[in-house]
Design a protein around this motif. Structure first.
Motif, PDB file in Angstrom:
ATOM      1  N   VAL A   4       9.761   3.037   3.086  1.00 51.04           N
ATOM      2  CA  VAL A   4      10.074   1.959   4.034  1.00 51.04           C
ATOM      3  C   VAL A   4       9.302   2.093   5.343  1.00 51.04           C
ATOM      4  CG1 VAL A   4      12.371   1.608   3.054  1.00 51.04           C
ATOM      5  CG2 VAL A   4      12.116   3.097   5.063  1.00 51.04           C
ATOM      6  N   GLY A   5       8.556   3.196   5.513  1.00 54.06           N
ATOM      7  CA  GLY A   5       7.687   3.310   6.678  1.00 54.06           C
ATOM      8  C   GLY A   5       7.999   4.419   7.650  1.00 54.06           C
TER       9      GLY A   5
ATOM     10  N   ARG B 291       0.834  -1.206   0.000  1.00 54.07           N
ATOM     11  CA  ARG B 291       0.000   0.000   0.000  1.00 54.07           C
ATOM     12  C   ARG B 291       0.869   1.257   0.000  1.00 54.07           C
ATOM     13  NH1 ARG B 291      -5.363  -0.915   0.698  1.00 54.07           N
ATOM     14  NH2 ARG B 291      -5.961  -3.004   1.379  1.00 54.07           N
ATOM     15  N   ARG B 292       1.985   1.224   0.706  1.00 52.65           N
ATOM     16  CA  ARG B 292       2.898   2.377   0.657  1.00 52.65           C
ATOM     17  C   ARG B 292       3.442   2.543  -0.758  1.00 52.65           C
ATOM     18  NH1 ARG B 292       5.070   0.251   5.820  1.00 52.65           N
ATOM     19  NH2 ARG B 292       6.960  -0.348   4.714  1.00 52.65           N
TER      20      ARG B 292
ATOM     21  N   GLN C  10      12.930  -2.780   9.621  1.00 53.50           N
ATOM     22  CA  GLN C  10      11.879  -1.953  10.182  1.00 53.50           C
ATOM     23  C   GLN C  10      12.267  -0.477  10.092  1.00 53.50           C
ATOM     24  OE1 GLN C  10      11.427  -3.671  14.163  1.00 53.50           O
ATOM     25  NE2 GLN C  10       9.703  -4.882  13.413  1.00 53.50           N
ATOM     26  N   PRO C  11      11.276   0.408   9.963  1.00 53.07           N
ATOM     27  CA  PRO C  11      11.586   1.839   9.882  1.00 53.07           C
ATOM     28  C   PRO C  11      12.147   2.366  11.193  1.00 53.07           C
ATOM     29  CG  PRO C  11       9.227   1.489  10.050  1.00 53.07           C
ATOM     30  CD  PRO C  11       9.836   0.137   9.865  1.00 53.07           C
TER      31      PRO C  11
ATOM     32  N   GLU D 264      21.437   0.886  -0.672  1.00 55.35           N
ATOM     33  CA  GLU D 264      22.092   1.618   0.409  1.00 55.35           C
ATOM     34  C   GLU D 264      21.100   2.543   1.097  1.00 55.35           C
ATOM     35  OE1 GLU D 264      26.168   2.148   1.138  1.00 55.35           O
ATOM     36  OE2 GLU D 264      25.154   0.232   1.353  1.00 55.35           O
ATOM     37  N   GLY D 265      20.219   3.182   0.324  1.00 56.87           N
ATOM     38  CA  GLY D 265      19.193   4.028   0.914  1.00 56.87           C
ATOM     39  C   GLY D 265      18.242   3.241   1.787  1.00 56.87           C
ATOM     40  N   VAL D 266      17.851   2.059   1.335  1.00 58.87           N
ATOM     41  CA  VAL D 266      16.982   1.208   2.156  1.00 58.87           C
ATOM     42  C   VAL D 266      17.668   0.876   3.470  1.00 58.87           C
ATOM     43  CG1 VAL D 266      15.819  -1.032   2.286  1.00 58.87           C
ATOM     44  CG2 VAL D 266      15.801   0.271   0.144  1.00 58.87           C
ATOM     45  N   ARG D 267      18.949   0.552   3.412  1.00 57.39           N
ATOM     46  CA  ARG D 267      19.679   0.228   4.642  1.00 57.39           C
ATOM     47  C   ARG D 267      19.793   1.433   5.560  1.00 57.39           C
ATOM     48  NH1 ARG D 267      22.130  -3.731   1.252  1.00 57.39           N
ATOM     49  NH2 ARG D 267      23.439  -2.237   0.139  1.00 57.39           N
TER      50      ARG D 267
END
Length: 500
Positions: free
Chosen positions: A166-167, A64-65, A138-139, A467-470
């Motif tokens: 990512v939240g 949904r995000r 997790q965010p 890298e951004g997700v991490r």
């Protein structure tokens, strides 16, 4: 006069500080708006708005995000002309370049549309007797971005696109020089379906920056700007327990080997050095020809090419670049040109004193070209951030390799050659974070990562891509055992568990 307000909790908020920054029209040199500068309490209000929205947004499933990101991409594309004209009116870059600014930001939004896949963790079944191990991303919570004037569309989207997908919930502090596009992006994110408070925008100066860096509910900060301020942001944020990535200045080099396609080199150099009036951290302001013949040929070709460049107002479709962002920045760039002359560099083309008919008060600078620039010169060591190209001659491949490798900045570098072995050797050995091979501005595609080395970046994790997700998440690892009640329980153990 138009006032530019904060955007907090999905609403426009008039500031109460009584302090304002002037927003100029670089084409005319006139003030076109005032931007309100936030108080500490207003920054806190933005953080509290983001905090209130966090639990609901973080618990929204990734698919949904992602749908919100798809819709945000659609609404931004539908308003591309509006946004580009607004961006150009405050920054000064030509409309086509403003559209490129926005498009490169949207490419990260496209990456964020695939966030369900990027958030998948790892799983090991049977890591021990009846034991499974798995991880989840997790965010972090409320996070923040502090962005520069030169890419008011792209860099905010680089930051908040992945962070929100990512939240996390987000507080953006854009440059006070061209703040309107970041506010419009926040409004369009709300239109795309993000809940109120997920993306907030506060305008300000050092007061707002320090308030974000020291706020106990802000868990991570991303910054792009000059290296001295990047170091300050990194240090202060880390002292207050935050995860920080702080991108600084640059002095990117273009190495030209004797076998290079000189026609292509000239086209690439003029665009990379003078495009956007040189106001890019990934501009190519230094060219390093290898050997005297290469250098003389390059110089002659550049001198022929530069007069064909057209400097014009932002809305001139035929202009190659427009004005710089402020009068102060124009004076700074012209000061660096004067400094280069004082240091003994040969100024072949002088862009100072450029005047555009009908726009004599605009912040225009013509293209400048130096030759005989030496590595010891301050004008070479420091970032000029304007339409100035410096030729630094090198006698050999090794000497050319050493120049970007030993420079204090290490964002990007390019090599122009037809030799695969030379390019491969150069890419492996050069002490710089991003390398282009016959590519003058080596900004990676959105699903790879962007970042520099040395004084160009502080922090260990780069922007966008995985890298951004991490950077915008934390990893939780779970070790699980579901004992069979029918079996006899094992005796207590007083040694560290192992998987023997």
């Amino acid at each position: 006069m138009r006032d530019i307000h904060h955007f907090i909790g999905g609403q426009t908020l008039a500031g109460a500080s009584g302090r304002f920054g002037d927003v100029m029209d670089p084409n005319t040199g006139q003030v076109q708006a005032r931007v309100q500068l936030a108080t500490i309490d207003e920054v806190d209000r933005a953080v509290q708005s983001a905090q209130a929205a966090f639990e609901g947004w973080a618990s929204t499933n990734p698919q949904r995000r992602a749908r919100v990101m798809f819709e945000f991409k659609r609404v931004v594309e539908a308003r591309m002309d509006e946004l580009a004209h607004l961006l150009s009116s405050e920054h000064g870059k030509v409309i086509a370049d403003s559209k490129g600014d926005l498009q490169r930001g949207l490419e990260v939004i496209e990456f964020a549309c695939g966030i369900p896949h990027a958030l998948k963790g790892e799983y090991t079944q049977g890591a021990g007797p009846g034991i499974d191990v798995y991880s989840m991303r997790q965010p972090l919570g409320v996070v923040a971005g502090i962005t520069p004037f030169n890419f008011p569309g792209m860099i905010p989207m680089w930051m908040f696109g992945v962070a929100i997908a990512v939240g996390n919930t987000f507080v953006l502090k854009p440059s006070e020089r061209d703040p309107s596009v970041p506010v419009r992006l926040a409004e369009l994110m709300l239109e795309a379906g993000v809940p109120e408070g997920v993306l907030n925008v506060v305008h300000g100066d050092k007061v707002a920056v320090d308030a974000l860096l020291t706020h106990p509910q802000v868990h991570a900060v991303s910054f792009v700007g000059s290296s001295d301020i990047a170091h300050y942001v990194y240090r202060l944020g880390a002292e207050h327990g935050k995860r920080v990535q702080a991108m600084g200045g640059a002095k990117n080099h273009g190495i030209v080997l004797p076998d290079a396609d000189m026609d292509q080199v000239i086209r690439d150099l003029t665009g990379a050095a003078y495009g956007s009036a040189g106001e890019r951290c990934m501009a190519l302001p230094v060219v390093v020809p290898v050997g005297q013949k290469t250098a003389d040929d390059l110089r002659e070709r550049l001198v022929e090419e530069i007069p064909s460049l057209k400097v014009g107002v932002s809305t001139d479709a035929d202009a190659h670049y427009g004005p710089v962002v402020t009068a102060a920045h124009k004076a700074r760039v012209e000061g660096w040109i004067a400094r280069g002359v004082e240091e003994g560099a040969e100024l072949i083309v002088d862009g100072r004193g450029f005047s555009l008919q009908g726009h004599e008060q605009g912040f225009f600078i013509g293209p400048s070209l130096f030759d005989q620039v030496k590595p010891t010169m301050e004008s070479y060591r420091e970032e000029i951030f304007g339409p100035v190209l410096q030729i630094v001659r090198a006698e050999s491949f090794e000497a050319a390799l050493a120049l970007p490798s030993q420079h204090q900045y290490g964002y990007g570098v390019a090599i122009f050659t037809r030799s695969g072995s030379a390019a491969r050797d150069f890419a492996a050995r050069v002490n710089v974070g991003m390398v282009g091979i016959n590519v003058p501005i080596p900004v990676p595609v959105a699903y790879h990562t962007f970042g520099g080395w040395k004084r160009s970046a502080f922090g260990d994790i780069n922007q966008h891509g995985m890298e951004g997700v991490r950077f915008w998440t934390k990893t939780k690892t779970v070790t699980a055992r579901w004992p069979d009640s029918a079996l006899e329980h094992a005796d207590s153990s007083f040694v560290i568990p192992t998987m023997r």
